[in-house]
Design a protein around this motif. Structure first.
Motif, PDB file in Angstrom:
ATOM      1  N   CYS A  37      11.582 -49.339 -47.437  1.00 22.10           N
ATOM      2  CA  CYS A  37      11.692 -48.969 -46.028  1.00 22.10           C
ATOM      3  C   CYS A  37      12.372 -50.039 -45.178  1.00 22.10           C
ATOM      4  O   CYS A  37      12.643 -49.800 -44.000  1.00 22.10           O
ATOM      5  N   TRP A  38      12.644 -51.195 -45.753  1.00 25.83           N
ATOM      6  CA  TRP A  38      13.139 -52.304 -44.919  1.00 25.83           C
ATOM      7  C   TRP A  38      13.787 -53.348 -45.804  1.00 25.83           C
ATOM      8  O   TRP A  38      13.405 -53.524 -46.953  1.00 25.83           O
ATOM      9  N   ASN A  39      14.780 -54.052 -45.271  1.00 26.21           N
ATOM     10  CA  ASN A  39      15.437 -55.170 -45.951  1.00 26.21           C
ATOM     11  C   ASN A  39      15.393 -56.372 -45.026  1.00 26.21           C
ATOM     12  O   ASN A  39      15.673 -56.248 -43.832  1.00 26.21           O
ATOM     13  N   GLU A  40      15.064 -57.534 -45.567  1.00 21.70           N
ATOM     14  CA  GLU A  40      14.904 -58.696 -44.695  1.00 21.70           C
ATOM     15  C   GLU A  40      15.480 -59.950 -45.345  1.00 21.70           C
ATOM     16  O   GLU A  40      15.185 -60.263 -46.498  1.00 21.70           O
ATOM     17  N   LEU A  41      16.284 -60.663 -44.573  1.00 24.23           N
ATOM     18  CA  LEU A  41      16.854 -61.932 -45.005  1.00 24.23           C
ATOM     19  C   LEU A  41      16.175 -63.070 -44.259  1.00 24.23           C
ATOM     20  O   LEU A  41      16.139 -63.075 -43.025  1.00 24.23           O
ATOM     21  N   ALA A  42      15.621 -64.012 -45.000  1.00 22.67           N
ATOM     22  CA  ALA A  42      15.121 -65.261 -44.430  1.00 22.67           C
ATOM     23  C   ALA A  42      16.180 -66.329 -44.701  1.00 22.67           C
ATOM     24  O   ALA A  42      16.562 -66.550 -45.851  1.00 22.67           O
ATOM     25  N   THR A  43      16.666 -66.968 -43.656  1.00 23.92           N
ATOM     26  CA  THR A  43      17.775 -67.906 -43.805  1.00 23.92           C
ATOM     27  C   THR A  43      17.537 -69.167 -42.981  1.00 23.92           C
ATOM     28  O   THR A  43      16.806 -69.141 -41.978  1.00 23.92           O
ATOM     29  N   ASP A  44      18.139 -70.262 -43.401  1.00 22.96           N
ATOM     30  CA  ASP A  44      18.053 -71.497 -42.624  1.00 22.96           C
ATOM     31  C   ASP A  44      19.186 -71.618 -41.619  1.00 22.96           C
ATOM     32  O   ASP A  44      19.308 -72.616 -40.919  1.00 22.96           O
ATOM     33  N   ASP A  45      20.039 -70.582 -41.522  1.00 22.07           N
ATOM     34  CA  ASP A  45      21.158 -70.592 -40.584  1.00 22.07           C
ATOM     35  C   ASP A  45      21.383 -69.174 -40.072  1.00 22.07           C
ATOM     36  O   ASP A  45      22.243 -68.453 -40.565  1.00 22.07           O
ATOM     37  N   LEU A  46      20.599 -68.780 -39.073  1.00 19.32           N
ATOM     38  CA  LEU A  46      20.693 -67.411 -38.563  1.00 19.32           C
ATOM     39  C   LEU A  46      22.081 -67.118 -38.003  1.00 19.32           C
ATOM     40  O   LEU A  46      22.663 -66.066 -38.283  1.00 19.32           O
ATOM     41  N   ASP A  47      22.614 -68.026 -37.206  1.00 14.92           N
ATOM     42  CA  ASP A  47      23.921 -67.770 -36.598  1.00 14.92           C
ATOM     43  C   ASP A  47      25.008 -67.645 -37.659  1.00 14.92           C
ATOM     44  O   ASP A  47      25.892 -66.784 -37.569  1.00 14.92           O
ATOM     45  N   GLY A  48      24.936 -68.492 -38.690  1.00 11.29           N
ATOM     46  CA  GLY A  48      25.909 -68.398 -39.770  1.00 11.29           C
ATOM     47  C   GLY A  48      25.770 -67.110 -40.548  1.00 11.29           C
ATOM     48  O   GLY A  48      26.765 -66.491 -40.950  1.00 11.29           O
ATOM     49  N   ALA A  49      24.523 -66.666 -40.768  1.00 14.47           N
ATOM     50  CA  ALA A  49      24.288 -65.418 -41.488  1.00 14.47           C
ATOM     51  C   ALA A  49      24.802 -64.228 -40.694  1.00 14.47           C
ATOM     52  O   ALA A  49      25.440 -63.319 -41.250  1.00 14.47           O
ATOM     53  N   VAL A  50      24.545 -64.213 -39.393  1.00 14.70           N
ATOM     54  CA  VAL A  50      25.050 -63.130 -38.547  1.00 14.70           C
ATOM     55  C   VAL A  50      26.570 -63.073 -38.615  1.00 14.70           C
ATOM     56  O   VAL A  50      27.169 -61.998 -38.765  1.00 14.70           O
ATOM     57  N   ALA A  51      27.217 -64.226 -38.523  1.00 10.89           N
ATOM     58  CA  ALA A  51      28.679 -64.266 -38.576  1.00 10.89           C
ATOM     59  C   ALA A  51      29.187 -63.747 -39.913  1.00 10.89           C
ATOM     60  O   ALA A  51      30.159 -62.974 -39.967  1.00 10.89           O
ATOM     61  N   PHE A  52      28.537 -64.144 -41.014  1.00  7.62           N
ATOM     62  CA  PHE A  52      28.981 -63.738 -42.344  1.00  7.62           C
ATOM     63  C   PHE A  52      28.813 -62.231 -42.548  1.00  7.62           C
ATOM     64  O   PHE A  52      29.772 -61.535 -42.918  1.00  7.62           O
ATOM     65  N   TYR A  53      27.623 -61.712 -42.316  1.00  7.28           N
ATOM     66  CA  TYR A  53      27.360 -60.309 -42.642  1.00  7.28           C
ATOM     67  C   TYR A  53      28.088 -59.345 -41.706  1.00  7.28           C
ATOM     68  O   TYR A  53      28.492 -58.255 -42.128  1.00  7.28           O
ATOM     69  N   THR A  54      28.272 -59.723 -40.451  1.00  6.49           N
ATOM     70  CA  THR A  54      29.036 -58.844 -39.569  1.00  6.49           C
ATOM     71  C   THR A  54      30.511 -58.834 -39.968  1.00  6.49           C
ATOM     72  O   THR A  54      31.161 -57.786 -39.918  1.00  6.49           O
ATOM     73  N   ALA A  55      31.030 -59.971 -40.392  1.00 10.70           N
ATOM     74  CA  ALA A  55      32.431 -60.032 -40.808  1.00 10.70           C
ATOM     75  C   ALA A  55      32.670 -59.257 -42.097  1.00 10.70           C
ATOM     76  O   ALA A  55      33.695 -58.584 -42.253  1.00 10.70           O
ATOM     77  N   VAL A  56      31.717 -59.345 -43.034  1.00 13.56           N
ATOM     78  CA  VAL A  56      31.910 -58.716 -44.344  1.00 13.56           C
ATOM     79  C   VAL A  56      31.585 -57.230 -44.321  1.00 13.56           C
ATOM     80  O   VAL A  56      32.306 -56.413 -44.917  1.00 13.56           O
ATOM     81  N   PHE A  57      30.509 -56.842 -43.622  1.00 12.22           N
ATOM     82  CA  PHE A  57      30.046 -55.453 -43.687  1.00 12.22           C
ATOM     83  C   PHE A  57      30.184 -54.672 -42.382  1.00 12.22           C
ATOM     84  O   PHE A  57      29.969 -53.465 -42.370  1.00 12.22           O
ATOM     85  N   GLY A  58      30.535 -55.360 -41.299  1.00 15.17           N
ATOM     86  CA  GLY A  58      30.688 -54.664 -40.034  1.00 15.17           C
ATOM     87  C   GLY A  58      29.381 -54.211 -39.412  1.00 15.17           C
ATOM     88  O   GLY A  58      29.361 -53.287 -38.596  1.00 15.17           O
ATOM     89  N   TRP A  59      28.272 -54.856 -39.803  1.00 13.13           N
ATOM     90  CA  TRP A  59      26.972 -54.483 -39.252  1.00 13.13           C
ATOM     91  C   TRP A  59      26.907 -54.790 -37.755  1.00 13.13           C
ATOM     92  O   TRP A  59      27.488 -55.760 -37.276  1.00 13.13           O
ATOM     93  N   GLY A  60      26.135 -53.969 -37.055  1.00  8.39           N
ATOM     94  CA  GLY A  60      25.784 -54.314 -35.696  1.00  8.39           C
ATOM     95  C   GLY A  60      24.537 -55.186 -35.723  1.00  8.39           C
ATOM     96  O   GLY A  60      23.671 -55.009 -36.571  1.00  8.39           O
TER      97      GLY A  60
END
Length: 236
Positions: free
Chosen positions: A117-140
């Motif tokens: 029902c859910w997917n969750e990423l725990a990361t030590d760099d939230l801003d970097g993760a947001v930049a990466f996944y939005t660039a690669v997958f186009g997520w909002g």
């Protein structure tokens, strides 16, 4: 998992490759089960749940991901006629799978008891993760500031996961993706997990989105289980 969730097992034909099976619920695929290779065991890879992201082209996604700092963990490969897959790591090291559907389109049941029902990423760099996944997958994404910084992830307007900034409470843990499984009764499921040889990371707790805990199976594999709170989604 058969006794815990009522899942049944269907062994797959891997063409001489490592053993693999599907977990089914009501005859419909809900998850997969694969064996760690000897090489993975030798490298100290622990049993783990893998989160897959469906893509139109595994190869094109790999090219985009590597341009944005991702690395290839398992190169692209065809899985019989089921589809094409690969494993990547984001710039922080969190590993995830890519799946390009062929005959197999992925989980046939979601967002109902004993299914993902859910997917969750725990990361030590939230801003970097947001930049990466939005660039690669186009997520909002919608970043939420607070004691724990997080970003809600949206695909075609539907919220389907979170990215969490790891805090001191996560000390010693590497960035990682985790699956959440919906259950009808969190407390009963957690008690059953312990009865079957697993453990609870912490007692079930209430949150605005439901009652949840982390269970760890007898092999050491953690996952979240949650009784989702009733009511309309706030996704927008």
């Amino acid at each position: 998992y058969g006794e815990l969730f009522g899942w049944t097992r269907e062994d797959g034909d891997t063409g001489g490759g490592p053993p693999y099976a599907m977990f089914l619920h009501g005859g419909v695929p809900v998850a997969g089960l694969g064996a760690l290779s000897e090489a993975m065991k030798a490298e100290g890879v622990p049993p783990v749940w893998n989160n897959y992201i469906t893509v139109a082209s595994v190869d094109a996604t790999i090219a985009t991901a590597t341009e944005h700092g991702g690395t290839v963990v398992v190169p692209a490969m065809d899985v019989m006629d089921a589809g094409r897959m690969a494993f990547l790591a984001d710039p922080s090291g969190a590993v995830f799978g890519l799946w390009q559907p062929g005959a197999h389109h992925g989980a046939g049941r979601v967002n109902e008891p004993v299914s993902l029902c859910w997917n969750e990423l725990a990361t030590d760099d939230l801003d970097g993760a947001v930049a990466f996944y939005t660039a690669v997958f186009g997520w909002g994404v919608r970043v939420e500031e607070g004691p724990t910084r997080m970003a809600s992830v949206f695909v075609d307007g539907r919220e389907n996961g979170h990215i969490l900034q790891m805090t001191e409470a996560w000390e010693g843990m590497a960035p990682h993706w985790s699956p959440w499984f919906a259950v009808a009764d969190c407390d009963a499921t957690a008690a059953d997990a312990v009865r079957l040889g697993g453990t609870m990371a912490f007692p079930p707790v209430d949150a605005p989105f439901g009652r949840f805990t982390v269970i760890v199976d007898p092999h050491g594999t953690p996952s979240y289980v949650i009784k989702v709170a009733e009511g309309p989604s706030e996704a927008d």
